[in-house]
Design an enzyme around this catalytic site. Structure first.
Site, mmCIF file in Angstrom:
data_model
loop_
_atom_site.group_PDB
_atom_site.id
_atom_site.type_symbol
_atom_site.label_atom_id
_atom_site.label_comp_id
_atom_site.label_asym_id
_atom_site.label_seq_id
_atom_site.Cartn_x
_atom_site.Cartn_y
_atom_site.Cartn_z
ATOM 1 N N GLY A 25 0.824 -1.211 0.000
ATOM 2 C CA GLY A 25 0.000 0.000 0.000
ATOM 3 C C GLY A 25 0.849 1.249 0.000
ATOM 4 O O GLY A 25 1.765 1.385 0.814
ATOM 5 N N ASN A 57 -6.135 12.666 -3.564
ATOM 6 C CA ASN A 57 -5.055 12.145 -2.717
ATOM 7 C C ASN A 57 -4.054 13.224 -2.311
ATOM 8 O O ASN A 57 -3.312 13.055 -1.337
ATOM 9 C CB ASN A 57 -4.276 11.042 -3.442
ATOM 10 N N ASP A 118 -6.418 -0.941 2.446
ATOM 11 C CA ASP A 118 -7.697 -0.261 2.575
ATOM 12 C C ASP A 118 -8.888 -1.197 2.501
ATOM 13 O O ASP A 118 -10.012 -0.744 2.451
ATOM 14 C CB ASP A 118 -7.832 0.796 1.479
ATOM 15 N N ASN A 119 -8.687 -2.502 2.482
ATOM 16 C CA ASN A 119 -9.847 -3.374 2.380
ATOM 17 C C ASN A 119 -9.593 -4.717 3.051
ATOM 18 O O ASN A 119 -8.463 -5.174 3.171
ATOM 19 C CB ASN A 119 -10.266 -3.578 0.920
ATOM 20 N N CYS A 162 -8.236 -13.799 13.736
ATOM 21 C CA CYS A 162 -8.482 -14.597 14.940
ATOM 22 C C CYS A 162 -9.784 -14.259 15.645
ATOM 23 O O CYS A 162 -10.370 -15.105 16.298
ATOM 24 C CB CYS A 162 -7.320 -14.427 15.926
ATOM 25 N N CYS A 174 -36.867 -6.028 0.181
ATOM 26 C CA CYS A 174 -38.215 -5.442 0.111
ATOM 27 C C CYS A 174 -38.245 -4.044 0.717
ATOM 28 O O CYS A 174 -39.044 -3.202 0.314
ATOM 29 C CB CYS A 174 -39.231 -6.351 0.792
ATOM 30 N N CYS A 437 -9.488 -20.229 15.786
ATOM 31 C CA CYS A 437 -9.424 -19.433 14.555
ATOM 32 C C CYS A 437 -9.443 -20.349 13.336
ATOM 33 O O CYS A 437 -8.728 -21.350 13.285
ATOM 34 C CB CYS A 437 -8.142 -18.596 14.555
#
Length: 642
Positions: A25, A57, A118-119, A162, A174, A437
């Site tokens: 990153g 950015n 970021d994800n 974990c 709905c 885990c």
């Protein structure tokens, strides 16, 4: 006597200059981190990021300038950092860390990995790769004023997966299609509508009235005669939304009348829906034109994006945005699709207009473009100072790891306000691995409840193994004594199985499936628990001790969810819950340093065990109360709602 090289011992200084590290990153945290690393003396750095530089950015990712917009973040970050230390050996990859090329052997070539992601999917993947390679990982994240850093070491500390993560905030179909009651419902509907008209169609994102709504309990055949929808081209047609729109040439007036008049009149025929609710009020295009006075469209003062238009103004905005998106689609050629992006003005205009028109129909207060963007993109303001603090803490923890002093490593939380001991930074001892885990246990195993007669193989692969359990390319074998291959990662090998039910392969209650991901060097045993009594719209449930659900709140009162201080800002089903603004976030800090699983957090909304937070995605990585967030363009400014 210990020899010193600057503030470091000679031995540690030598380790710093000779070790090889991977930074995943190059966004808000990544830029600060790369600068810190070379100034500390790290010489051998590899950085990977799939993203390109956007204008948004530039206010905090200081390695980038306006001339770099559109270029690779990793490559530009490398070039900028080399100006601090020209002798550093930096390799940049403009790529996804989940690419199979970056396998276990690739990770084993590093002494240390640092995440600035970021994800959740990428975090899970890097976590598993570091476990497989037995390489220490430093995880980090920021969200506004909040931040966190922790160290993950196989067999010594908890891994990233974990502990339970908060489940994604979703809304019943709905509710979105028939009975929205909050602005976020209308915003989710508008985002679905964008995809149905201009993007990739998804059957789960239908926007037309839901005739199967159990609450309506009506017979369409008996009440069809009462529907007063117009019989022109804009009338309700039970065909694909995109096909119908194409047949009209994406005529904005016909689209308007279908979505905001005819569909609403159709909803009104579902009598039972409106016995205890205020009925929606259809809109008519001709009437909207009379209300659309360009000189009196907005109300309130301030920036244009923060003004709320009247219903006529949003009608005009809807027309203009449809015309613009129609042109963009035509320019791309036949079969092209558009992708919704909060930073794309026409796309944002469309969602703002469509959502507000629907809010007006269902008697809700309309929202400014700024508010809609905040909710649709789940934006938490990015703060450069937070990124800088967290990046500095990452380097401090890295020095402990390189000094073979893992026992001195800590999970460190950066808080918005000082705790009772007047500390903004609160360190907590690292926790031991969770023996249950499903990632780092010696023999990972889970139990999944599903209906074997209704679950197809494709759903097992995509929704359970990939989406839920984070696998990239799973191979699945049935433990039936014959070693039947259900799913193969080799292209085309088991494609014929995709549409078949699990029961077609003899899978029943108690069956066991072995799922292997060779890229992640990860094996998971899946126990099948057959059930025909799953809740509506629920395809499967994970039972037992697997991290399926966030820990329940101890507080008796219902937990509030506020995004950017707006009570209306519940989160859409397409991202993670945004961070709760807690002005008085306190950590009870005793004289003895607690572990990250026993440090209590007291807030307005609840009182939970404080635990490793992925502040960037707002995910609770353990028993500590965490603030949920969504994935997005940058590691520090978008909080994803899943």
């Amino acid at each position: 006597m210990v020899q010193l090289v600057g503030p470091l011992s000679k031995e540690l200084s030598d380790s710093v200059s000779s070790c090889k590290i991977l930074v995943v990153g190059a966004g808000g945290i990544g830029c600060e981190l790369l600068k810190n690393l070379v100034l500390t003396g790290f010489k051998n750095i590899e950085v990977i990021d799939l993203d390109t530089i956007d204008v948004s950015n530039l206010n905090r990712q200081f390695l980038f300038q306006k001339k770099h917009v559109g270029k690779s973040k990793a490559q530009v970050a490398k070039e900028s950092v080399l100006r601090f230390c020209p002798s550093a050996n930096i390799t940049a990859y403009h790529d996804s860390i989940m690419n199979p090329d970056y396998n276990v052997e690739f990770f084993r070539s590093f002494q240390l990995v640092m995440n600035a992601l970021d994800n959740r999917a990428a975090r899970n993947h890097v976590n598993r790769m570091c476990l497989a390679a037995d390489i220490p990982l430093i995880e980090s994240g920021t969200a506004g004023y909040l931040g966190q850093v922790t160290v993950i070491k196989k067999g010594v500390t908890e891994c990233y997966e974990c502990q339970p993560k908060p489940t994604q905030k979703t809304f019943p179909g709905c509710t979105i299609r028939n009975t929205p009651s909050e602005p976020i419902h209308c915003i989710v509907w508008a985002k679905y509508l964008f995809n149905q008209l201009f993007g990739e169609e998804d059957a789960d994102q239908e926007v037309s009235p839901d005739t199967a709504d159990p609450e309506a309990a009506w017979n369409p055949e008996d009440t069809a005669a009462r529907a007063t929808a117009s019989d022109q081209d804009g009338d309700i047609k039970r065909v694909s939304t995109k096909d119908w729109a194409r047949s009209t040439g994406y005529d904005p007036v016909k689209l308007f009348n279908k979505l905001f008049k005819d569909d609403i009149m159709y909803l009104l025929t579902m009598d039972k829906l409106w016995k205890k609710r205020k009925a929606p009020v259809p809109l008519d295009w001709a009437e909207m034109l009379q209300l659309a006075n360009p000189q009196d469209e907005g109300c309130g003062t301030g920036l244009k994006d923060q003004q709320v238009l009247n219903v006529g103004g949003y009608s005009r905005l809807f027309q203009h945005s449809v015309e613009t998106l129609r042109s963009q689609l035509a320019d791309k050629g036949d079969g092209a699709e558009l992708v919704w992006d909060k930073d794309d003005p026409p796309a944002m205009d469309f969602v703002t207009a469509a959502a507000n028109l629907r809010m007006h129909i269902f008697s809700m207060n309309m929202k400014s473009r700024f508010d809609v963007k905040s909710m649709a993109g789940n934006i938490i303001p990015a703060i450069a100072t937070t990124n800088a603090v967290i990046a500095g803490l990452i380097v401090l923890e890295a020095l402990k790891v390189l000094n073979s002093d893992i026992q001195q490593c800590r999970t460190i939380f950066l808080n918005k306000q000082p705790n009772p001991r007047k500390k903004l930074l609160v360190p907590c001892a690292l926790d031991r691995p969770n023996p249950n885990c499903y990632v780092c246990a010696s023999k990972p195993e889970v139990t999944v409840k599903l209906n074997v007669h209704k679950t197809i193989v494709q759903a097992l692969q995509d929704k359970i193994l990939k989406e839920k359990f984070g696998m990239v390319a799973p191979d699945v074998q049935i433990e039936d004594g014959k070693g039947t291959i259900l799913i193969s990662s080799e292209e085309g090998e088991t494609e014929a199985n995709n549409g078949k039910m699990l029961s077609d392969f003899g899978i029943r209650n108690g069956s066991r499936l072995q799922a292997d991901d060779f890229l992640q060097d990860y094996t998971l045993l899946v126990n099948v628990l057959h059930s025909e009594e799953l809740p509506k719209d629920v395809e499967f449930e994970v039972v037992g001790d697997a991290p399926d659900k966030a820990p329940p709140s101890k507080a008796p009162e219902e937990e509030k969810s506020i995004t950017n201080g707006n009570k209306d800002s519940a989160q859409p089903s397409t991202s993670s819950k945004a961070v709760v603004e807690e002005d008085d976030l306190l950590i009870v800090d005793s004289d003895e340093e607690p572990s990250s699983s026993t440090a209590d957090v007291s807030t307005e909304t609840s009182s939970l065990k404080r635990k490793h937070q992925d502040a960037e995605t707002g995910e609770a990585a353990s028993k500590r109360k965490r603030l949920d967030q969504q994935s997005a363009d940058d590691d520090d400014d978008i909080i994803a709602l899943d």
